[in-house]
Design an enzyme around this catalytic site. Structure first.
Site, mmCIF file in Angstrom:
data_model
loop_
_atom_site.group_PDB
_atom_site.id
_atom_site.type_symbol
_atom_site.label_atom_id
_atom_site.label_comp_id
_atom_site.label_asym_id
_atom_site.label_seq_id
_atom_site.Cartn_x
_atom_site.Cartn_y
_atom_site.Cartn_z
ATOM 1 N N GLY A 70 0.390 -4.764 0.815
ATOM 2 C CA GLY A 70 -0.641 -5.064 -0.186
ATOM 3 C C GLY A 70 -0.468 -5.606 -1.478
ATOM 4 O O GLY A 70 -1.313 -6.330 -1.882
ATOM 5 N N ALA A 94 0.619 -1.259 0.098
ATOM 6 C CA ALA A 94 -0.189 -0.021 -0.001
ATOM 7 C C ALA A 94 0.776 1.271 -0.035
ATOM 8 O O ALA A 94 2.027 1.162 0.454
ATOM 9 C CB ALA A 94 -1.026 0.033 1.062
ATOM 10 N N GLU A 134 -0.739 -9.274 -0.726
ATOM 11 C CA GLU A 134 -2.116 -9.436 -0.343
ATOM 12 C C GLU A 134 -3.231 -9.655 -1.522
ATOM 13 O O GLU A 134 -3.961 -10.241 -1.801
ATOM 14 C CB GLU A 134 -2.874 -8.491 0.573
ATOM 15 C CG GLU A 134 -2.312 -8.489 1.874
ATOM 16 C CD GLU A 134 -2.636 -7.298 2.762
ATOM 17 O OE1 GLU A 134 -2.256 -6.168 2.633
ATOM 18 O OE2 GLU A 134 -3.204 -7.692 3.830
ATOM 19 N N GLU A 171 4.738 -5.092 7.337
ATOM 20 C CA GLU A 171 3.945 -4.050 7.896
ATOM 21 C C GLU A 171 4.198 -3.764 9.574
ATOM 22 O O GLU A 171 4.400 -2.934 10.056
ATOM 23 C CB GLU A 171 2.538 -4.577 8.125
ATOM 24 C CG GLU A 171 1.383 -4.017 6.716
ATOM 25 C CD GLU A 171 1.840 -5.213 5.542
ATOM 26 O OE1 GLU A 171 2.806 -6.119 5.772
ATOM 27 O OE2 GLU A 171 0.856 -5.056 4.777
HETATM 28 N N1 COA Z 1 4.558 2.999 -0.515
HETATM 29 C C1 COA Z 1 4.911 4.265 -1.225
HETATM 30 N N2 COA Z 1 6.080 4.483 -1.979
HETATM 31 C C2 COA Z 1 6.766 3.237 -2.006
HETATM 32 C C3 COA Z 1 6.557 2.020 -1.570
HETATM 33 C C4 COA Z 1 5.360 1.772 -0.753
HETATM 34 N N3 COA Z 1 4.886 0.784 -0.116
HETATM 35 N N4 COA Z 1 7.408 1.303 -1.909
HETATM 36 C C5 COA Z 1 8.361 1.655 -2.435
HETATM 37 N N5 COA Z 1 7.879 3.302 -2.585
HETATM 38 C C6 COA Z 1 8.743 3.975 -3.299
HETATM 39 C C7 COA Z 1 9.928 4.704 -2.484
HETATM 40 O O1 COA Z 1 9.671 5.357 -1.789
HETATM 41 C C8 COA Z 1 10.725 5.265 -3.830
HETATM 42 O O2 COA Z 1 10.044 6.531 -4.042
HETATM 43 P P1 COA Z 1 11.100 7.781 -4.317
HETATM 44 O O3 COA Z 1 11.887 7.336 -5.514
HETATM 45 O O4 COA Z 1 10.309 9.039 -4.575
HETATM 46 O O5 COA Z 1 11.857 7.987 -3.106
HETATM 47 C C9 COA Z 1 10.672 4.373 -4.966
HETATM 48 O O6 COA Z 1 9.169 3.698 -4.704
HETATM 49 C C10 COA Z 1 11.268 3.371 -5.024
HETATM 50 O O7 COA Z 1 11.765 2.408 -3.797
HETATM 51 P P2 COA Z 1 13.208 2.296 -3.165
HETATM 52 O O8 COA Z 1 12.956 2.083 -1.722
HETATM 53 O O9 COA Z 1 13.914 3.515 -3.479
HETATM 54 O O10 COA Z 1 13.751 0.967 -3.614
HETATM 55 P P3 COA Z 1 14.874 0.060 -3.151
HETATM 56 O O11 COA Z 1 15.127 -0.887 -4.262
HETATM 57 O O12 COA Z 1 15.647 0.756 -2.406
HETATM 58 O O13 COA Z 1 13.728 -0.777 -2.302
HETATM 59 C C11 COA Z 1 11.921 -2.183 -1.328
HETATM 60 C C12 COA Z 1 12.849 -1.844 -2.529
HETATM 61 C C13 COA Z 1 10.516 -2.799 -1.986
HETATM 62 C C14 COA Z 1 12.549 -2.959 -0.315
HETATM 63 C C15 COA Z 1 11.593 -0.758 -0.689
HETATM 64 O O14 COA Z 1 10.878 0.194 -1.513
HETATM 65 C C16 COA Z 1 10.423 -0.994 0.420
HETATM 66 O O15 COA Z 1 10.940 -1.407 1.598
HETATM 67 N N6 COA Z 1 9.131 -0.534 0.303
HETATM 68 C C17 COA Z 1 8.191 -0.512 1.192
HETATM 69 C C18 COA Z 1 7.671 -2.061 1.275
HETATM 70 C C19 COA Z 1 6.674 -2.060 2.383
HETATM 71 O O16 COA Z 1 6.875 -1.676 3.501
HETATM 72 N N7 COA Z 1 5.349 -2.272 1.976
HETATM 73 C C20 COA Z 1 4.267 -2.625 3.044
HETATM 74 C C21 COA Z 1 3.355 -1.316 3.051
HETATM 75 S S1 COA Z 1 2.194 -1.382 4.127
#
Ligand code: COA
Length: 264
Positions: free
Chosen positions: A112, A66, A115, A135
């Site tokens: 999400g 999400a 999910e 989460e």
């Molecule tokens: N919500 C909002 N933005 C998200 C996102 C999320 N769930 N997941 C990734 N993004 C965004 C990042 O903020 C970043 O945006 P920016 O370039 O404007 O800063 C972009 O997507 C790329 O993500 P980034 O974190 O730089 O990539 P990465 O390769 O370093 O890491 C992940 C990849 C998936 C490990 C990391 O993005 C992450 O942990 N995301 C969140 C996952 C999460 O907690 N999901 C559950 C949400 S309830």
């Protein structure tokens, strides 16, 4: 109709939906959830579609969760509404969709995104895919059905482990746990999905719709799955697909189904 955050196309009786926010790793914000609901709802009775495929744009992510930026300031009540609307508009909607929905998991499927994949009827992943529920790291729990569907598919013990540790697992492990139907190299992902879709498309659309209702009944509170099966089984006999399927067998030929999603 064109959408802001999703792409969609119909080809060979498959509706392919691509979540298209690659710069945000296809994170699900409310607009994206509404658009997914809209494209599914408007095609529910489209007889030109027999299978739906959902995937993510790019090669890195299916859906990375999400959209965290959207709910970071939410109150408890807003959180409840976010979860409730998501269940209703997308996750339960996909699970109960009358046409089979296949998740083509092409990379990260987190929160999400995991999910959404778990809501689909079938899941195929590329071998670079990783999935999990981060989460609790954010101080929240999975709110789009993850606490329920992960336990249904992988068992309660694994659900506790994956949700409480927030560990990410690779596609191969998810396959061993029964969370995926197949894992293939990324270049083969759509071929594998299409191979499964083609098999489904050669079967009776009416029978498939009744099967989805019967299978889901076991996981619906207050519903007797066996009673539902009896009812759905009976409905098949009233459909022209059943007449055609049995006639084709007796005539030693392949069936030619005309069944549609609307007919009982
Ligand atoms: N919500 C909002 N933005 C998200 C996102 C999320 N769930 N997941 C990734 N993004 C965004 C990042 O903020 C970043 O945006 P920016 O370039 O404007 O800063 C972009 O997507 C790329 O993500 P980034 O974190 O730089 O990539 P990465 O390769 O370093 O890491 C992940 C990849 C998936 C490990 C990391 O993005 C992450 O942990 N995301 C969140 C996952 C999460 O907690 N999901 C559950 C949400 S309830």
């Amino acid at each position: 109709m064109s959408y802001q955050n999703i792409l969609h196309e119909i080809s060979e009786r498959t509706l392919l939906i691509t979540i298209n926010r690659p710069d945000k790793l296809n994170a699900l914000n409310t607009v994206t959830i509404s658009e997914l609901n809209h494209v599914l709802e408007s095609n529910m009775h489209n007889d030109d579609i027999q299978v739906v495929v959902i995937t993510g744009s790019g090669q890195k992510a299916f859906v990375a969760g999400a959209d965290i930026s959207e709910f970071a300031d939410f109150s408890g009540e807003q959180g409840r509404m976010l979860s409730k609307n998501g269940h209703q508009l997308l996750f339960n909607y996909v699970e109960n969709y009358p046409k089979p929905v296949i998740a083509a998991v092409n990379g990260f499927a987190l929160g999400g995104g995991f999910e959404l994949a778990l809501s689909c009827h079938i899941r195929v992943a590329s071998d670079n895919a990783k999935m999990g529920f981060p989460e609790v790291t954010l101080g929240v729990i999975p709110g789009y059905g993850g606490t329920q569907r992960l336990a249904q598919l992988a068992g309660r013990g694994k659900a506790f482990e994956l949700i409480l540790t927030a560990d990410m697992i690779k596609a191969e492990e998810a396959l061993q746990l029964g969370l995926l139907n197949a894992v293939v190299p990324q270049s083969e992902l759509m071929n594998k999905v299409n191979e499964i879709a083609e098999k489904i498309k050669s079967k009776s659309p009416a029978a498939i719709r009744h099967a989805i209702v019967a299978i889901n009944a076991n996981y619906t509170d207050g519903v007797d799955g066996y009673a539902t099966e009896i009812d759905e089984f009976g409905k098949c006999f009233e459909h022209q697909d059943f007449k055609e399927g049995t006639k084709a067998f007796l005539e030693k030929r392949k069936p030619s189904f005309k069944g549609t999603a609307q007919q009982s």
